[in-house]
Write a protein that holds these residues in place. Sequence first.
Motif, PDB file in Angstrom:
ATOM      1  N   ASP A  13      81.754  46.625  65.016  1.00  0.00           N
ATOM      2  CA  ASP A  13      81.999  45.180  65.187  1.00  0.00           C
ATOM      3  C   ASP A  13      82.324  45.206  66.680  1.00  0.00           C
ATOM      4  O   ASP A  13      82.277  45.835  67.337  1.00  0.00           O
ATOM      5  CB  ASP A  13      83.335  44.825  64.533  1.00  0.00           C
ATOM      6  CG  ASP A  13      84.448  45.956  64.595  1.00  0.00           C
ATOM      7  OD1 ASP A  13      84.868  46.254  65.634  1.00  0.00           O
ATOM      8  OD2 ASP A  13      84.804  46.414  63.396  1.00  0.00           O
ATOM      9  N   SER A  47      81.059  40.000  64.317  1.00  0.00           N
ATOM     10  CA  SER A  47      79.890  40.985  63.807  1.00  0.00           C
ATOM     11  C   SER A  47      79.195  41.618  64.891  1.00  0.00           C
ATOM     12  O   SER A  47      79.083  40.962  65.991  1.00  0.00           O
ATOM     13  CB  SER A  47      78.990  40.473  62.818  1.00  0.00           C
ATOM     14  OG  SER A  47      78.111  39.622  63.483  1.00  0.00           O
ATOM     15  N   GLY A  49      76.146  41.434  65.022  1.00  0.00           N
ATOM     16  CA  GLY A  49      74.951  40.598  65.280  1.00  0.00           C
ATOM     17  C   GLY A  49      75.325  39.696  66.400  1.00  0.00           C
ATOM     18  O   GLY A  49      74.275  39.356  67.384  1.00  0.00           O
ATOM     19  N   LYS A  52      74.930  41.935  69.854  1.00  0.00           N
ATOM     20  CA  LYS A  52      73.345  42.217  70.152  1.00  0.00           C
ATOM     21  C   LYS A  52      72.662  41.058  70.721  1.00  0.00           C
ATOM     22  O   LYS A  52      71.840  41.234  71.633  1.00  0.00           O
ATOM     23  CB  LYS A  52      72.620  42.818  68.964  1.00  0.00           C
ATOM     24  CG  LYS A  52      73.329  44.084  68.470  1.00  0.00           C
ATOM     25  CD  LYS A  52      72.536  44.653  67.339  1.00  0.00           C
ATOM     26  CE  LYS A  52      73.083  46.212  66.918  1.00  0.00           C
ATOM     27  NZ  LYS A  52      72.466  46.615  65.751  1.00  0.00           N
ATOM     28  N   GLY A  53      73.000  39.937  70.046  1.00  0.00           N
ATOM     29  CA  GLY A  53      72.371  38.565  70.568  1.00  0.00           C
ATOM     30  C   GLY A  53      72.674  37.875  71.788  1.00  0.00           C
ATOM     31  O   GLY A  53      72.210  37.066  72.207  1.00  0.00           O
TER      32      GLY A  53
END
Length: 219
Positions: A13, A47, A49, A52-53
């Motif tokens: 996380d 998260s 996600g 990374k983005g």
Amino acid sequence: LRAPGRRAGGFSDLSDWIDRGLGSGIARHFMRPYNEKIWSCPLNRVSMGLVKGKIEPEPAWKVVRNALVPGTVGRAYQASFLYPKGGAGAITDAVAGELGPSLRLGWELASAERVEGGWSLRAASGETLRARRVVSTIPLPRLLAALGGGFSAEYGAAFEHNDTYIVAVGLKEGVRPRRFADAHWVFFAGEELFYRVTVSSALDPSQPTTLVAEVTRKP
């Protein structure tokens, strides 16, 4: 450079990535307090996600170069951009000019229903519009409530959200911020309520000098 997780990977996380991926110094002095102000929730609930983005850093050698070599640019794609003359409002003004009388302002969605050929949209005032296609940018809980059919009851509790307040402070004519006069944005990881301040005059020198602060809070 000593952060062990930078090469190990497998982060769970945002909290784990900050501590192991970036190291205790950056975590303590900036990344933890800054991100806690932005997200208004424990960082272990954010998260990977998003990491990374959105905020994954560049390789270690670039971080060192950017810190030690004067004149280097960290993220070139963030350092070069277009800003409209007359301020950000010029974009919406241009769109409004193209739409003409079909533009609705203050139109609060009450319900959205699938019908043959598209959608039927009803406003809180009772006005009804038909559309072949709808792009929604309203908060998801409000959209679910407007869709009806149990959507709100089934999915509404799954969406947590924050409110972001944009506070603009105009300075007197001729007054400029001394420390940040040449900055576009300034990021704050201290005890201030705000986490970022935009210096509008750096984006468009023709506009009055305005400091725009962003504050995130749980509703």
